[in-house]
Write a protein that holds these residues in place. Structure first.
Motif, PDB file in Angstrom:
ATOM      1  N   THR B 329       0.834  -1.203   0.000  1.00  0.00           N
ATOM      2  CA  THR B 329       0.000   0.000   0.000  1.00  0.00           C
ATOM      3  C   THR B 329       0.870   1.256   0.000  1.00  0.00           C
ATOM      4  N   ILE B 330       0.511   2.195  -0.881  1.00  0.00           N
ATOM      5  CA  ILE B 330       1.163   3.509  -0.887  1.00  0.00           C
ATOM      6  C   ILE B 330       0.136   4.512  -0.379  1.00  0.00           C
ATOM      7  N   ASP B 331       0.454   5.197   0.712  1.00  0.00           N
ATOM      8  CA  ASP B 331      -0.466   6.161   1.312  1.00  0.00           C
ATOM      9  C   ASP B 331       0.058   7.570   1.025  1.00  0.00           C
ATOM     10  N   LYS B 332      -0.651   8.300   0.133  1.00  0.00           N
ATOM     11  CA  LYS B 332      -0.187   9.633  -0.265  1.00  0.00           C
ATOM     12  C   LYS B 332      -0.897  10.755   0.494  1.00  0.00           C
ATOM     13  N   GLY B 333      -1.815  10.403   1.379  1.00  0.00           N
ATOM     14  CA  GLY B 333      -2.556  11.429   2.120  1.00  0.00           C
ATOM     15  C   GLY B 333      -1.652  12.190   3.071  1.00  0.00           C
ATOM     16  N   ILE B 334      -1.769  13.522   3.052  1.00  0.00           N
ATOM     17  CA  ILE B 334      -0.952  14.334   3.966  1.00  0.00           C
ATOM     18  C   ILE B 334      -1.827  14.796   5.142  1.00  0.00           C
ATOM     19  N   ASN B 335      -2.967  15.447   4.813  1.00  0.00           N
ATOM     20  CA  ASN B 335      -3.883  15.847   5.881  1.00  0.00           C
ATOM     21  C   ASN B 335      -4.663  14.648   6.425  1.00  0.00           C
ATOM     22  N   ILE B 336      -4.976  13.693   5.528  1.00  0.00           N
ATOM     23  CA  ILE B 336      -5.683  12.490   5.982  1.00  0.00           C
ATOM     24  C   ILE B 336      -4.827  11.259   5.641  1.00  0.00           C
ATOM     25  N   PRO B 337      -3.766  11.030   6.393  1.00  0.00           N
ATOM     26  CA  PRO B 337      -3.027   9.774   6.173  1.00  0.00           C
ATOM     27  C   PRO B 337      -3.818   8.630   6.823  1.00  0.00           C
ATOM     28  N   ILE B 338      -3.753   7.460   6.248  1.00  0.00           N
ATOM     29  CA  ILE B 338      -4.474   6.338   6.854  1.00  0.00           C
ATOM     30  C   ILE B 338      -3.529   5.565   7.779  1.00  0.00           C
ATOM     31  N   ARG B 339      -2.665   4.769   7.239  1.00  0.00           N
ATOM     32  CA  ARG B 339      -1.716   4.058   8.100  1.00  0.00           C
ATOM     33  C   ARG B 339      -0.299   4.079   7.519  1.00  0.00           C
ATOM     34  N   GLY B 340      -0.063   4.981   6.553  1.00  0.00           N
ATOM     35  CA  GLY B 340       1.266   5.084   5.957  1.00  0.00           C
ATOM     36  C   GLY B 340       1.533   3.962   4.958  1.00  0.00           C
ATOM     37  N   ASN B 341       2.693   4.024   4.302  1.00  0.00           N
ATOM     38  CA  ASN B 341       3.060   2.968   3.353  1.00  0.00           C
ATOM     39  C   ASN B 341       3.284   1.666   4.123  1.00  0.00           C
ATOM     40  N   SER B 342       2.896   0.556   3.516  1.00  0.00           N
ATOM     41  CA  SER B 342       3.119  -0.719   4.211  1.00  0.00           C
ATOM     42  C   SER B 342       3.070  -1.885   3.232  1.00  0.00           C
ATOM     43  N   GLU B 343       3.677  -2.984   3.653  1.00  0.00           N
ATOM     44  CA  GLU B 343       3.619  -4.231   2.888  1.00  0.00           C
ATOM     45  C   GLU B 343       3.154  -5.323   3.834  1.00  0.00           C
ATOM     46  N   LEU B 344       2.240  -6.132   3.345  1.00  0.00           N
ATOM     47  CA  LEU B 344       1.631  -7.159   4.195  1.00  0.00           C
ATOM     48  C   LEU B 344       1.705  -8.524   3.520  1.00  0.00           C
ATOM     49  N   ILE B 345       2.003  -9.536   4.317  1.00  0.00           N
ATOM     50  CA  ILE B 345       1.857 -10.928   3.859  1.00  0.00           C
ATOM     51  C   ILE B 345       0.747 -11.542   4.700  1.00  0.00           C
ATOM     52  N   SER B 346      -0.232 -12.143   4.027  1.00  0.00           N
ATOM     53  CA  SER B 346      -1.287 -12.821   4.777  1.00  0.00           C
ATOM     54  C   SER B 346      -1.593 -14.160   4.121  1.00  0.00           C
ATOM     55  N   PHE B 347      -2.062 -15.102   4.890  1.00  0.00           N
ATOM     56  CA  PHE B 347      -2.346 -16.441   4.375  1.00  0.00           C
ATOM     57  C   PHE B 347      -3.403 -17.089   5.269  1.00  0.00           C
ATOM     58  N   GLY B 348      -4.062 -18.110   4.713  1.00  0.00           N
ATOM     59  CA  GLY B 348      -5.072 -18.789   5.528  1.00  0.00           C
ATOM     60  C   GLY B 348      -6.010 -19.611   4.676  1.00  0.00           C
TER      61      GLY B 348
END
Lengths: 161, 353
Positions: B329-348
């Protein structure tokens, strides 16, 4: 409008530089598997021998197998998925439902949880299928000709292919 | 302990199912998703907006894990009752009723439902908790960011007879009162009560062979209280969207384009998603891009994030799908940032029963 036309002309005139990409896409598309109908075996739509159902439209057949209600059948009827012969099941999905196995399963599951539709019964044994029609004569199912000849409690509504 | 909540839920469900089946013919269906995930780059990943399911750097099972049981009982030939209970990890394993409605089958083509249903804004809104129904671990989070996911009201479904196109029309009307809304509370940092009233919506679905299109429109009035102080009253809002899906043999192309507007507050949010999957026997690799962009307004609203995903679904059994997915995820919001840039691995695994 003039700009859009110019852009389109530019786009077409750039074909020379784009054709290698296009060729790769065409090659990939041509490699996609193309399924053909199995012509050596007929598949029938059947119901119970005591049923009053004598015909069913392709549209109603699709509706029932997607968990909906038939429009032109007066009797309440349930579809049965015949898993005695997996290749017939897959051809039924391809020829009648126009779906892959996974696509069909997901669509039916979605309907069950979204609209509270009944689950569709699956039967994997010929005797079990024959007995099912004894108890539920108005249900319907697809079956290959080689299997239909071994069943006592059914009648053929139509040849599907 | 989450496991205690799940055990209690299963016990409660089985007692409910058994006692229900004693009195009427009850059809029982269920689904479950057991998903684990871990942020491998960045600090947090918001996987489930409505329920605020958030992954962090520790391996967690909570954000996407859920179990649901649906009971459907035919009261008469035309009337049936449906109840769906869902226990979500993101809701701290509390059991909630997501569907509870009376269905009247007026004719083979028309059915009317009254009660509680999911708000069918997006293509996967109805089946959001039903992981088995899609190839991802979860529908692309950037698109599914609505704070109200259900409504109480009336829904009319019309499935007309057409010669070659499968079609479905859904009209719905209702209202939802959400006290202490989790998503809005997380953003505001204070308790938020939200009401969507005079909801009126339409969904149209059309499919033929390999082509499927879905149109959606909803309008309503919004009331909002932050910290028990009313900030919005009778604010008009509307939502519209289109989904186009193509299924060519084993290749599938899925897409969604949606827009949400609240003109009085100068808010306009657009979301889109495109995904390609190819099924090789029981394995479906897929790639997806999704994006949410809010037009900047006088309040500086600039929420803007996008996610690229790659995953594999393996249909291990007819009713079990095993999945693994990578999201960036790339988070470009400055006034409304969500959770910042991140990389996630999920499985199930996603299960239906």
């Amino acid at each position: 409008m003039k700009n859009r036309l110019k852009h389109l002309i530019d786009h077409i005139s750039n074909f020379k530089t784009r054709w290698p990409h296009l060729s790769i896409w065409l090659l990939l598309l041509s490699m996609l598997p193309i399924n053909s109908y199995a012509e050596d075996d007929h598949v029938f739509l059947i119901t119970g021998s005591r049923s009053n159902i004598s015909s069913i439209s392709k549209h109603d057949l699709r509706r029932i197998y997607l968990g909906g209600t038939a429009i032109n059948i007066p009797e309440p009827t349930n579809p049965i998925i015949n898993k005695i012969d997996i290749s017939t099941y897959r051809l039924f999905l391809k020829n009648i439902m126009h779906m892959t196995e996974n696509g069909y399963k997901r669509k039916v599951v979605k309907r069950v949880f979204r609209q509270g539709s009944d689950k569709i019964i699956e039967i994997k044994n010929l005797n079990e299928l024959d007995n099912h029609f004894k108890e539920h004569p108005n249900d319907i199912c697809f079956i290959s000709s080689k299997h239909s000849s071994q069943m006592l409690n059914i009648k053929i509504i139509k040849t599907l292919w | 302990m989450p496991s205690n909540h799940i055990t209690r839920f299963l016990l409660f469900s089985s007692i409910l199912c058994q006692s229900a089946s004693l009195y009427a013919e009850v059809q029982i269906s269920g689904f479950a998703s057991f998903i684990a995930g871990k942020v491998i780059n960045g600090s947090e990943f918001l996987a489930d907006y409505p329920k605020t399911g958030i992954y962090d750097k520790d391996l967690s099972f909570s954000p996407d894990t859920s179990i649901g049981v649906q009971l459907t009982s035919d009261i008469t030939e035309d009337f049936s009752l449906t109840l769906q209970l869902v226990n979500n990890g993101a809701d701290e394993y509390q059991t909630k009723s997501t569907w509870a409605y009376l269905n009247y089958q007026y004719s083979p083509q028309i059915s009317i439902q009254a009660g509680r249903k999911r708000l069918p804004l997006y293509y996967y809104s109805d089946t959001f908790d039903l992981g088995y129904a899609y190839h991802w671990i979860r529908p692309p989070a950037d698109n599914y960011t609505w704070q109200i996911a259900h409504y109480n009201g009336i829904s009319i479904i019309f499935e007309p007879r057409t010669t070659s196109v499968d079609s479905l029309f859904n009209l719905y009307f209702g209202r939802e009162d959400s006290s202490n809304n989790e998503l809005l509370g997380m953003f505001a940092g204070a308790p938020v009560n939200e009401t969507w009233k005079n909801i009126a919506g339409f969904v149209g679905e059309f499919s033929k062979d390999w082509f499927e299109i879905r149109l959606t429109y909803m309008r309503s009035l919004l009331d909002r209280e932050i910290n028990n102080t009313q900030t919005d009253h009778n604010v008009r809002q509307h939502f519209q969207g289109v989904s186009i899906n193509l299924y060519y043999d084993h290749l599938s192309f899925l897409s969604e384009f949606n827009a949400y507007e609240r003109p009085q507050a100068d808010i306009r949010v657009v979301t889109n998603m495109q995904s390609i999957g190819y099924t090789l026997k029981r394995i479906t690799p897929h790639i997806t891009r999704s994006e949410l962009k809010q037009s900047q307004n006088s309040n500086g609203g600039d929420e803007h994030h996008s996610t690229n995903s790659f995953g594999i679904r393996w249909d291990y059994r007819d009713n079990i799908a095993i999945k693994i997915q990578y999201d960036k995820t790339i988070d470009k919001g400055i006034n409304i940032p969500i959770r910042g840039n991140s990389e996630l691995i999920s499985f199930g695994a996603d299960i239906i029963f």
